[in-house]
Design a protein around this motif. Structure first.
Motif, short mmCIF file in Angstrom:
data_model
loop_
_atom_site.label_atom_id
_atom_site.label_comp_id
_atom_site.label_asym_id
_atom_site.label_seq_id
_atom_site.Cartn_x
_atom_site.Cartn_y
_atom_site.Cartn_z
N ALA A 27 0.83 -1.17 0.01
CA ALA A 27 -0.01 0.02 -0.07
C ALA A 27 0.78 1.19 -0.12
N PHE A 28 1.94 1.18 0.79
CA PHE A 28 2.72 2.34 0.93
C PHE A 28 3.71 2.70 -0.54
N SER A 29 3.84 1.69 -1.30
CA SER A 29 4.56 1.73 -2.61
C SER A 29 3.67 2.39 -3.60
N ILE A 30 2.38 2.67 -3.13
CA ILE A 30 1.36 3.46 -4.20
C ILE A 30 0.92 4.70 -3.48
N LEU A 31 0.87 4.76 -2.19
CA LEU A 31 0.19 5.79 -1.62
C LEU A 31 1.20 6.99 -1.22
N VAL A 66 -2.35 -9.25 -1.88
CA VAL A 66 -1.68 -8.19 -2.17
C VAL A 66 -2.50 -7.36 -3.49
N LYS A 67 -3.21 -8.24 -4.38
CA LYS A 67 -4.17 -7.95 -5.26
C LYS A 67 -4.91 -6.86 -4.91
N ALA A 68 -5.68 -7.32 -3.75
CA ALA A 68 -6.77 -6.46 -2.96
C ALA A 68 -6.12 -5.29 -2.49
N VAL A 69 -5.17 -5.39 -1.92
CA VAL A 69 -4.57 -4.14 -1.25
C VAL A 69 -4.26 -3.03 -2.53
N LYS A 70 -3.56 -3.61 -3.58
CA LYS A 70 -3.25 -2.77 -4.40
C LYS A 70 -4.40 -2.08 -4.99
N ASN A 71 -5.69 -2.74 -5.31
CA ASN A 71 -6.88 -2.15 -5.67
C ASN A 71 -7.36 -1.28 -5.10
N LEU A 72 -7.39 -1.60 -3.65
CA LEU A 72 -7.82 -0.47 -2.54
C LEU A 72 -6.97 0.96 -2.66
N SER A 73 -5.71 0.64 -2.62
CA SER A 73 -4.75 1.63 -2.74
C SER A 73 -4.76 2.56 -4.03
N LEU A 74 -5.09 2.12 -5.07
CA LEU A 74 -5.48 2.86 -6.51
C LEU A 74 -6.84 3.45 -6.05
N VAL A 75 -7.84 2.85 -5.49
CA VAL A 75 -9.09 3.65 -5.36
C VAL A 75 -8.80 4.73 -4.09
N ALA A 76 -7.95 4.54 -3.25
CA ALA A 76 -7.70 5.64 -2.19
C ALA A 76 -6.89 6.90 -3.12
#
Length: 180
Positions: A27-31, A66-76
């Motif tokens: 999540a941090f890598s995206i957010l 991992v896939k779910a957290v990536k998606n949630l991070s992108l939504v955030a």
């Protein structure tokens, strides 16, 4: 003979302890925000917990998480961008409203025009614009038809529009009419 399975809360706790750090990194890598990353991971586990009985995971839990957290991070990220854009637009609108209201006599001019309306038309206009009453409510309160309310509102708007020299003032008046 009954099979012995560990309680569900023990299972979720184990998954949380095993995968929390990795998922926070994902999540941090995206957010690029530690607190927001933790929030996303927590949101994932809450969602997983509530859907666990109906959820079918066809891959390892880690791959799914991992896939779910990536998606949630992108939504955030999308939500953050949208919120930032809305705040910028709101700030611009507030500035424009204030700039228009700061013009000498601008607001007073609209109020003067409003006072030039026939009393019943003015009352109908204020009931709708200021108090937010529906046309049906105004009609019932005043013992008139909805069509009469519509006609009076149309005439009020036409009068105000035609007599306000600066159209910005008129629209600011309508936006800030709760100040009357």
């Amino acid at each position: 003979m009954k099979d012995h399975f560990p309680p569900v809360h023990v299972e979720i706790e184990k998954l949380f302890k095993e995968h929390y750090a990795l998922l926070c990194l994902v999540a941090f890598s995206i957010l690029k925000d530690k607190d927001e990353a933790r929030d996303v991971v927590q949101e994932f586990f809450i969602s997983y917990w509530t859907k666990r009985k109906t959820l079918t995971v066809n891959v390892s839990f880690q791959a799914y998480a991992v896939k779910a957290v990536k998606n949630l991070s992108l939504v955030a990220v999308k939500r953050r961008i949208k919120e930032k854009s809305l705040l910028q637009n709101l700030s611009k609108q507030e500035y424009e409203v204030q700039k228009t209201l700061d013009r000498p006599n601008s607001y007073e001019r609209v109020l003067e025009l409003l006072n030039q309306l026939p009393p019943s038309r003015k009352e109908i206009f204020i009931s709708s614009v200021v108090h937010g009453q529906s046309y049906a409510e105004i009609a019932e309160t005043n013992g008139i038809s909805i069509n009469t309310v519509k006609t009076q509102m149309k005439r009020s708007y036409a009068f105000l529009r035609s007599n306000v020299k600066d159209k910005d003032i008129f629209y600011v008046f309508l936006m800030s009419s709760s100040m009357i």
